[in-house]
Design a protein around this motif. Structure first.
Motif, PDB file in Angstrom:
ATOM      1  N   TYR A  88       0.797  -1.223   0.000  1.00 30.97           N
ATOM      2  CA  TYR A  88       0.000   0.000   0.000  1.00 30.97           C
ATOM      3  C   TYR A  88       0.833   1.279   0.000  1.00 30.97           C
ATOM      4  O   TYR A  88       0.302   2.368   0.174  1.00 30.97           O
ATOM      5  CB  TYR A  88      -0.993  -0.021   1.156  1.00 30.97           C
ATOM      6  N   GLY A  89       2.144   1.167  -0.209  1.00 33.40           N
ATOM      7  CA  GLY A  89       2.997   2.340  -0.362  1.00 33.40           C
ATOM      8  C   GLY A  89       3.127   3.209   0.865  1.00 33.40           C
ATOM      9  O   GLY A  89       3.150   4.434   0.761  1.00 33.40           O
ATOM     10  N   VAL A  90       3.200   2.577   2.030  1.00 36.59           N
ATOM     11  CA  VAL A  90       3.387   3.328   3.272  1.00 36.59           C
ATOM     12  C   VAL A  90       4.580   2.746   4.029  1.00 36.59           C
ATOM     13  O   VAL A  90       5.026   1.634   3.749  1.00 36.59           O
ATOM     14  CB  VAL A  90       2.123   3.284   4.167  1.00 36.59           C
ATOM     15  N   LYS A  91       5.091   3.487   4.987  1.00 31.62           N
ATOM     16  CA  LYS A  91       6.202   2.995   5.802  1.00 31.62           C
ATOM     17  C   LYS A  91       5.690   1.902   6.730  1.00 31.62           C
ATOM     18  O   LYS A  91       4.601   2.001   7.291  1.00 31.62           O
ATOM     19  CB  LYS A  91       6.817   4.129   6.613  1.00 31.62           C
ATOM     20  N   ALA A  92       6.501   0.855   6.891  1.00 31.91           N
ATOM     21  CA  ALA A  92       6.106  -0.274   7.734  1.00 31.91           C
ATOM     22  C   ALA A  92       5.771   0.178   9.160  1.00 31.91           C
ATOM     23  O   ALA A  92       4.877  -0.376   9.788  1.00 31.91           O
ATOM     24  CB  ALA A  92       7.227  -1.315   7.757  1.00 31.91           C
ATOM     25  N   GLU A  93       6.443   1.215   9.644  1.00 37.23           N
ATOM     26  CA  GLU A  93       6.216   1.692  11.023  1.00 37.23           C
ATOM     27  C   GLU A  93       4.798   2.240  11.203  1.00 37.23           C
ATOM     28  O   GLU A  93       4.306   2.318  12.319  1.00 37.23           O
ATOM     29  CB  GLU A  93       7.230   2.778  11.389  1.00 37.23           C
ATOM     30  N   SER A  94       4.157   2.633  10.113  1.00 41.06           N
ATOM     31  CA  SER A  94       2.813   3.219  10.234  1.00 41.06           C
ATOM     32  C   SER A  94       1.711   2.170  10.099  1.00 41.06           C
ATOM     33  O   SER A  94       0.536   2.500  10.206  1.00 41.06           O
ATOM     34  CB  SER A  94       2.614   4.303   9.167  1.00 41.06           C
ATOM     35  N   VAL A  95       2.088   0.899   9.884  1.00 43.47           N
ATOM     36  CA  VAL A  95       1.115  -0.177   9.676  1.00 43.47           C
ATOM     37  C   VAL A  95       0.751  -0.807  11.027  1.00 43.47           C
ATOM     38  O   VAL A  95       1.615  -1.103  11.838  1.00 43.47           O
ATOM     39  CB  VAL A  95       1.669  -1.260   8.738  1.00 43.47           C
TER      40      VAL A  95
END
Length: 96
Positions: free
Chosen positions: A84-91
């Motif tokens: 989904y094109g986001v940083k892993a830390e924000s998941v």
């Protein structure tokens, strides 16, 4: 699959498969993973697309990916981030 029928280019190629880690090949990340019997049976996990995001391929579809029982939450967050094109830390991973 590597085709070495025309010989080695000098880089030491041997027959087998290559790991592709590039979105230009139709995948946002690695598409091959070594599987060992002791890893357990692979599971198909479904990633529901967050309302505000599109998937890496521009679609608005939910995505599925493979994981093993030993796959860590951190590894799953990395895959979801790539999907989904986001940083892993924000998941955030939730049961359900």
């Amino acid at each position: 699959e590597l085709d070495v029928s025309k010989g080695d280019s000098g880089a030491g190629e041997k027959p087998g498969y290559v790991m592709i880690d590039a979105s230009g090949f139709g995948t946002p990340g690695p598409c091959l993973q070594k599987a060992y019997v002791e890893d357990g049976t692979p599971m198909i996990l479904k990633a529901l697309r967050p309302d505000a995001l599109k998937a890496w391929d521009g679609s608005s579809n939910d995505k599925e990916f493979l994981a093993f029982p030993k796959t860590t939450g951190a590894e799953i967050r990395i895959v979801l981030g790539m999907l989904y094109g986001v940083k892993a830390e924000s998941v955030t991973v939730k049961d359900g």
